[in-house]
Scaffold this motif. Structure first.
Motif, short mmCIF file in Angstrom:
data_model
loop_
_atom_site.label_atom_id
_atom_site.label_comp_id
_atom_site.label_asym_id
_atom_site.label_seq_id
_atom_site.Cartn_x
_atom_site.Cartn_y
_atom_site.Cartn_z
N ALA A 211 -7.76 29.64 -38.20
CA ALA A 211 -7.30 29.18 -36.89
C ALA A 211 -8.22 29.72 -35.81
O ALA A 211 -8.72 30.82 -35.91
N SER A 212 -8.43 28.96 -34.78
CA SER A 212 -9.20 29.50 -33.66
C SER A 212 -8.27 30.39 -32.85
O SER A 212 -7.08 30.17 -32.78
N GLY A 213 -8.84 31.44 -32.29
CA GLY A 213 -8.01 32.37 -31.53
C GLY A 213 -7.21 33.26 -32.47
O GLY A 213 -6.00 33.21 -32.50
N SER A 214 -7.90 34.08 -33.27
CA SER A 214 -7.25 34.87 -34.31
C SER A 214 -6.20 35.83 -33.78
O SER A 214 -5.35 36.29 -34.53
N THR B 263 -17.01 32.88 -37.45
CA THR B 263 -16.90 32.25 -36.14
C THR B 263 -17.28 33.23 -35.03
O THR B 263 -18.13 32.94 -34.19
N ASP B 264 -16.65 34.40 -35.04
CA ASP B 264 -16.86 35.38 -33.97
C ASP B 264 -18.05 36.29 -34.20
O ASP B 264 -18.54 36.92 -33.26
N LYS B 265 -18.51 36.43 -35.46
CA LYS B 265 -19.58 37.37 -35.82
C LYS B 265 -19.27 38.76 -35.29
O LYS B 265 -20.12 39.44 -34.73
N ASN B 266 -18.03 39.20 -35.47
CA ASN B 266 -17.53 40.44 -34.90
C ASN B 266 -17.43 41.50 -36.00
O ASN B 266 -16.44 41.58 -36.72
N ALA B 267 -18.45 42.34 -36.13
CA ALA B 267 -18.51 43.35 -37.19
C ALA B 267 -17.35 44.33 -37.11
O ALA B 267 -16.80 44.73 -38.14
N GLU B 268 -16.96 44.71 -35.91
CA GLU B 268 -15.86 45.66 -35.77
C GLU B 268 -14.55 45.06 -36.31
O GLU B 268 -13.79 45.73 -37.01
N ALA C 228 -23.11 48.88 -38.14
CA ALA C 228 -24.44 48.25 -38.16
C ALA C 228 -24.68 47.58 -39.52
O ALA C 228 -25.30 46.51 -39.58
N GLY C 229 -24.16 48.17 -40.59
CA GLY C 229 -24.27 47.55 -41.91
C GLY C 229 -23.54 46.22 -41.96
O GLY C 229 -24.02 45.25 -42.56
N TYR C 230 -22.37 46.17 -41.34
CA TYR C 230 -21.62 44.90 -41.29
C TYR C 230 -22.32 43.89 -40.40
O TYR C 230 -22.31 42.69 -40.70
N GLU C 231 -22.92 44.33 -39.30
CA GLU C 231 -23.68 43.41 -38.45
C GLU C 231 -24.83 42.79 -39.22
O GLU C 231 -25.09 41.60 -39.13
N THR C 232 -25.50 43.62 -40.05
CA THR C 232 -26.59 43.12 -40.89
C THR C 232 -26.08 42.12 -41.92
O THR C 232 -26.69 41.08 -42.15
N LYS C 233 -24.94 42.43 -42.54
CA LYS C 233 -24.34 41.53 -43.53
C LYS C 233 -24.02 40.17 -42.91
O LYS C 233 -24.31 39.12 -43.49
N ILE C 234 -23.44 40.20 -41.72
CA ILE C 234 -23.09 38.96 -41.03
C ILE C 234 -24.35 38.17 -40.68
O ILE C 234 -24.47 36.98 -40.97
N SER D 159 -28.86 33.90 -41.27
CA SER D 159 -30.29 33.68 -41.44
C SER D 159 -30.60 33.02 -42.78
O SER D 159 -31.52 32.22 -42.88
N ALA D 160 -29.80 33.31 -43.80
CA ALA D 160 -30.02 32.70 -45.11
C ALA D 160 -29.65 31.23 -45.14
O ALA D 160 -30.25 30.44 -45.88
N TYR D 161 -28.67 30.83 -44.34
CA TYR D 161 -28.16 29.47 -44.41
C TYR D 161 -28.35 28.67 -43.14
O TYR D 161 -27.80 27.58 -43.01
N GLY D 162 -29.12 29.19 -42.19
CA GLY D 162 -29.38 28.43 -40.96
C GLY D 162 -28.15 28.28 -40.11
O GLY D 162 -27.64 29.24 -39.56
N ASP D 163 -27.65 27.06 -40.03
CA ASP D 163 -26.45 26.81 -39.22
C ASP D 163 -25.29 27.66 -39.71
O ASP D 163 -25.25 28.08 -40.86
N ALA D 164 -24.35 27.87 -38.85
CA ALA D 164 -23.17 28.66 -39.20
C ALA D 164 -22.47 28.06 -40.41
O ALA D 164 -22.15 26.87 -40.40
N PRO D 165 -22.25 28.87 -41.44
CA PRO D 165 -21.45 28.37 -42.56
C PRO D 165 -20.07 27.97 -42.05
O PRO D 165 -19.53 28.59 -41.14
#
Length: 183
Positions: free
Chosen positions: A19-22, A43-48, A74-80, A85-91
């Motif tokens: 859902a949008s707006g978690s 969607t949010d790319k929110n590592a925290e 920072a590890g989660y930011e890299t994972k996200i 970067s591997a799949y281009g557009d947002a999965p």
């Protein structure tokens, strides 16, 4: 994500959808917690927030006490970012395809995995329930075509702490890791 398999098309309609707006999603069910996690990730790319829904509070507290929280984040930011970067557009997270109860025999393995995940010392959490889900994600290939991947995750209930997502795993894989590793 460690446990995904690609297919050309999705075989069935998803059972749940992000859902949008978690902030309006009820976090009391494992399905909703998983959808919050996926929204935070894709969607949010929110590592925290990803950490909040995948790392037990006791581990987060220990990371903060040891001044290692920012490193873990920072590890989660890299994972996200590596997923994008591997799949281009947002999965595009399509939803949960199927779910089942995780075998109680795998609860100890899941607890061990979460307790020692950051190698900061054992935090002594207890897993009291568990579910295995298969979910669907569409990716755009480099040629612009969309392909579908079906992935696995566990969502475990932690005593006094709610549900947490262990993405890319199923209960049997957690057990194999647990029983093949010396702690």
């Amino acid at each position: 994500l460690a446990s995904c398999s690609s297919s050309k098309s999705s075989s069935s309609a998803p059972a749940s959808r992000s859902a949008s707006g978690s902030e309006n999603i009820d976090a009391s069910s494992y399905e909703n917690v998983f959808n919050i996690y996926m929204t935070a990730f894709y969607t949010d790319k929110n590592a925290e927030k990803v950490m909040e829904y995948s790392v037990p509070k006791a581990v987060i507290d220990k990371l903060k006490a040891d001044n290692r929280y920012d490193e873990a984040k920072a590890g989660y930011e890299t994972k996200i970012s590596s997923q994008f970067s591997a799949y281009g557009d947002a999965p595009d997270y399509k939803g949960i395809i199927s779910s089942a109860d995780m075998s109680p025999d795998n609860y100890v393995a899941a607890a061990s995995y979460l307790n020692d995940y950051y190698q900061t010392g054992y935090t002594d959490i207890k897993v009291t329930s568990g579910y295995e889900v298969k979910y669907s994600i569409d990716y755009k290939n480099s040629d612009g075509n969309t392909s579908n991947s079906e992935c696995s995750a566990c969502i475990v209930g932690i005593e006094g702490d709610g549900f947490r997502v262990i993405d890319g795993m199923n209960g049997d894989l957690l057990a194999k890791l647990y029983y093949s590793t010396t702690y």
